[in-house]
Enzyme design. Structure first.
Site, short mmCIF file in Angstrom:
data_model
loop_
_atom_site.label_atom_id
_atom_site.label_comp_id
_atom_site.label_asym_id
_atom_site.label_seq_id
_atom_site.Cartn_x
_atom_site.Cartn_y
_atom_site.Cartn_z
N HIS A 169 -3.77 6.00 3.43
CA HIS A 169 -4.44 4.79 2.95
C HIS A 169 -3.78 3.52 3.46
O HIS A 169 -4.45 2.58 3.92
CB HIS A 169 -4.43 4.83 1.41
CG HIS A 169 -5.28 3.81 0.73
ND1 HIS A 169 -4.88 2.50 0.57
CD2 HIS A 169 -6.51 3.90 0.16
CE1 HIS A 169 -5.83 1.84 -0.08
NE2 HIS A 169 -6.84 2.66 -0.34
N ASP A 217 0.84 -1.19 0.00
CA ASP A 217 0.00 0.00 0.00
C ASP A 217 0.88 1.25 0.00
O ASP A 217 1.97 1.21 -0.56
CB ASP A 217 -0.94 -0.05 1.22
CG ASP A 217 -2.28 0.62 0.95
OD1 ASP A 217 -2.27 1.83 0.72
OD2 ASP A 217 -3.33 -0.05 0.98
N SER A 240 -11.05 -0.94 -0.99
CA SER A 240 -9.77 -0.92 -0.26
C SER A 240 -9.98 -1.22 1.22
O SER A 240 -9.08 -1.75 1.87
CB SER A 240 -9.12 0.46 -0.36
OG SER A 240 -8.34 0.58 -1.51
#
Lengths: 82, 653
Positions: free
Chosen positions: B106, B33, B436
């Site tokens: 994220h 990520d 996600s």
């Protein structure tokens, strides 16, 4: 445009490596040198594929694809977060 | 994750889980990520023993990141940027860290969702207050930073997967995707094949391109593909209009609320000279027209939070953001920079109608905080990508859905909750939405199953998650799709919503080995070079053998009837007993009369663990439906204690 370099992932058939090479990285390097004096390897992959990534012109990429032991020369792809 | 463990039943089953997953601290979840914010409390290693002896990884140093940033919880962190730098030039370390550090948020969010430690008192501005924890809070975390400001490049992703295999992770969580190319050209599929071969379960997000059909990514059958659903929590923020009407919306705004009195409201399209003024794009609003007013903006093109920033910059005091047909009634909450709420398409149309009919329209927005117990839940998120599978229609995807809407989890200290550069706020947790977010839920749950059953293959773990997933609410009604308001189908939810407690003891599994996948590649008529490139071996398909995609021992069924093709389709399956001795009987449900389904044998008896029994499922088309139509069914094996369920999707072309 023909001289513009792009990144490629080169898949090699390790089982086709000539016995004269002691290590697969030498074979990869030799294959790359056969089409480009200046291209550098970004990564050598050991687990996910037999092969490496490098930056080539379109002409070099096409030429590499025809080299013995080269399975495919795939262009870099951009992925996105979800 | 202050709510999802309870929503998934992990709290009620605590004792069962503690006993079953005692070895969870030996399980390592790798996350590809944007990196990690190691100072997050979710990486607190209190109570963790030594790093597992199987671990081969490292904690790489770089910009604002040292080896001491890792600990017994966050056991590894690497970054991969050679491909990125080759294409886009050297990383500007004044803009992003050339290290595993997460400047985006994220990566910290997904990693803490999968395996974050328990953190009490977590919230975003008081919203979603509670105890945050990953789905496998005792698992170890290894971070592989592959995504940068300019995107995530396949050369870097492939190298990260290469290293993760060397490092000995058990689960790989990848909340990213890149279109729909053939498996032998797709780096994620290629890397996942090697990972699967080493016993690593690879969980990937399905994509956010829904509700359009054929919008899935990460379709390879050796990948677990995860779609998104809602949970039973909401953040209501109502719009009250001058005509007395109220419309419900959602918001995570915290700050100076709007005055109790009604304020003037204007439609953005009437406050702009731009043809797309309704979208509140940068520099399109006329300040003189919006100053001191609430602005109604249409959703689309630019980021939702960006629209709020545009309204604020133009002098607006509030925003109502309305969905369009693309999003329907799905309400995704945002931590806007000004008082703002998002409303569904129908409410948006009603508000717009009022604005156009009243010469002096007024409104206000009332923020109500956090509400739980919302029903129905889950519903399939409109954005969650949908089948059919565009590469191999005989493999049903997505595999499963999990929580992916308004999820609270850890965040980077480098960026505000909106991710906008002008957002100077800093938070330790943030609430965001996407597949996600659903992917790491499944990754963490897979880690729990791995701890409970270390000997299970990735396919067995996935099978357990899929065959125990549920497709209806407690009242018996089918799970809904927010995009249509109607019952969702296996093309939307795959096998259904994940139910981890049932998955711990599934009874039977549909297992798969590398050889099964090689046979699958033969069935796809891959050339020797394509198989060799994907599977790293010289493998010759047996010309005397009849390979069939439908025979891949998948836990779900997708059957395609072609007008000129055969009307009888046979799929073979093998079930492996992972429970006690028992006799399982099959039952079939179908919503169409156009297909007859039979299973031979109809009963399978198992006397010992790991015993395997085969069966053949025959689908006979006795009628025809129009081209491009779909119908659905379900096949279940049950011994009275376990239900081993598989969805069936029929299509006609």
């Amino acid at each position: 445009e023909t001289n513009q370099r792009k990144t490629y992932i080169v898949h090699m058939a390790k089982s086709d490596m000539p016995a004269s090479f002691e290590h697969h990285s030498h074979w990869y390097d030799s294959s790359l040198r056969s089409v480009s004096d200046s291209a550098e390897m970004l990564y050598i992959y050991n687990n996910v594929i037999h092969g490496f990534s490098t930056s080539l012109t379109a002409e070099e990429a096409q030429s590499l694809e025809g080299q013995p032991g080269v399975l495919s020369v795939l262009p870099e792809v951009k992925y996105e977060l979800h | 994750t202050t709510r999802t463990p309870a929503f998934l039943g992990l709290d009620k089953a605590n004792q069962l889980l503690i006993e079953s997953t005692a070895g969870a601290s030996d399980v390592i979840v790798g996350v590809l990520d944007t990196g990690v914010w190691p100072e997050s409390k979710s990486f607190d290693d209190t109570g963790f023993g030594p790093v597992p002896s199987s671990w081969n990884g490292t904690c790489e140093e770089g910009t604002n990141f040292t080896a001491s940033n890792c600990n017994r919880k966050l056991i590894g962190a690497r970054y991969f940027a050679k491909g990125y730098e080759t294409t886009l030039g050297p990383i500007d370390v004044t803009r992003e860290s050339k290290s595993p550090r997460d400047d985006d948020g994220h990566g910290t969010h997904t990693a803490t969702t999968a395996a974050g430690s328990v953190v009490e008192g977590a919230s975003l501005f008081g919203y979603a207050q509670g105890t945050a924890r990953g789905m496998a809070p005792r698992a170890r975390v290894a971070i592989y930073k592959v995504c940068w400001l300019g995107g995530c490049f396949s050369t870097d992703i492939l190298m990260a997967m290469d290293k993760a295999i060397d490092d000995n992770v058990n689960v790989l969580s990848m909340s990213l995707g890149g279109g729909m190319s053939d498996y032998y050209k797709d780096s994620v599929a290629i890397g996942a094949f090697a990972a699967m071969e080493k016993g690593i379960l690879v969980s990937c997000s399905a994509g956010n391109a829904g509700p359009s059909p054929y919008s899935l990514s990460n379709l390879a059958p050796w990948i677990t593909t995860v779609g998104a659903g809602t949970i039973d929590r909401d953040f209501p923020a109502y719009v009250t209009l001058g005509n007395g009407q109220n419309y419900s919306g959602v918001s995570l705004f915290r700050g100076n609320a709007l005055p109790g009195s009604l304020l003037p409201i204007i439609y953005a399209g009437n406050a702009s000279n731009a043809t797309n003024g309704n979208l509140c794009m940068m520099d399109t609003l006329i300040p003189e027209k919006v100053a001191g007013k609430i602005v109604l903006c249409d959703r689309g093109v630019s980021a939702r939070v960006q629209k709020g920033a545009v309204v604020k910059a133009a002098g607006g005091v509030g925003m109502v953001l309305t969905n369009t047909a693309a999003n329907g009634e799905e309400l995704v909450a945002d931590a806007h920079l000004l008082p703002a709420t998002t409303v569904g398409q129908k409410s948006g149309e009603a508000i717009r109608k009022y604005l156009f009919s009243d010469p002096n329209p007024t409104a206000t927005v009332v923020f109500e905080g956090t509400k739980v117990g919302i029903e129905p839940s889950p519903v399939v998120a409109a954005f969650s990508s949908r089948g059919p599978n565009s590469i191999t229609p005989e493999i049903l995807k997505p595999d499963i859905i999990a929580p992916g809407v308004n999820i609270l989890a850890g965040w980077s200290g480098e960026v505000g909750p909106t991710g906008l550069s002008i957002d100077g706020r800093r938070v330790t947790f943030n609430i965001i939405s996407g597949t996600s977010m659903s992917c790491p839920h499944v990754s963490g749950l897979a880690a729990l199953l791995k701890a409970a059953h270390p000997e299970w293959s990735p396919a067995a773990i996935r099978s357990a998650l899929m065959t125990t997933a549920y497709t209806s609410y407690k009242n018996g009604q089918s799970i809904r799709d927010v995009a249509t308001g109607k019952p969702s189908t296996p093309l939307d939810h795959g096998s259904g919503h994940v139910d981890p407690v049932s998955a711990l003891y599934p009874g039977l599994v549909y297992d798969l080995t590398v050889n099964d996948y090689l046979g699958f590649l033969c069935a796809l008529k891959y050339t020797g070079a394509q198989i060799s490139g994907l599977a790293r071996r010289k493998f010759t398909c047996d010309p005397s053998k009849k390979y069939s995609v439908g025979d891949l021992n998948y836990p779900s069924f997708a059957v395609n009837f072609q007008s000129s093709g055969p009307t009888v389709v046979k799929y073979s399956r093998t079930l492996t007993n992972v429970g006690s001795a028992g006799t399982y009987k099959v039952s079939i449900k179908t919503e169409t009369q156009a297909v007859k389904i039979s299973v031979e044998p109809e009963t399978l008896s198992f006397s010992q663990v790991n015993e395997k029994k085969g069966c053949t499922v025959t689908f006979t088309a006795v009628g025809s439906l129009p081209s491009d139509s779909n119908s659905f069914g379900r096949l279940e094996w049950s011994d009275g204690k376990h239900i081993v369920g598989s969805p069936i999707a029929f299509s006609w072309s």
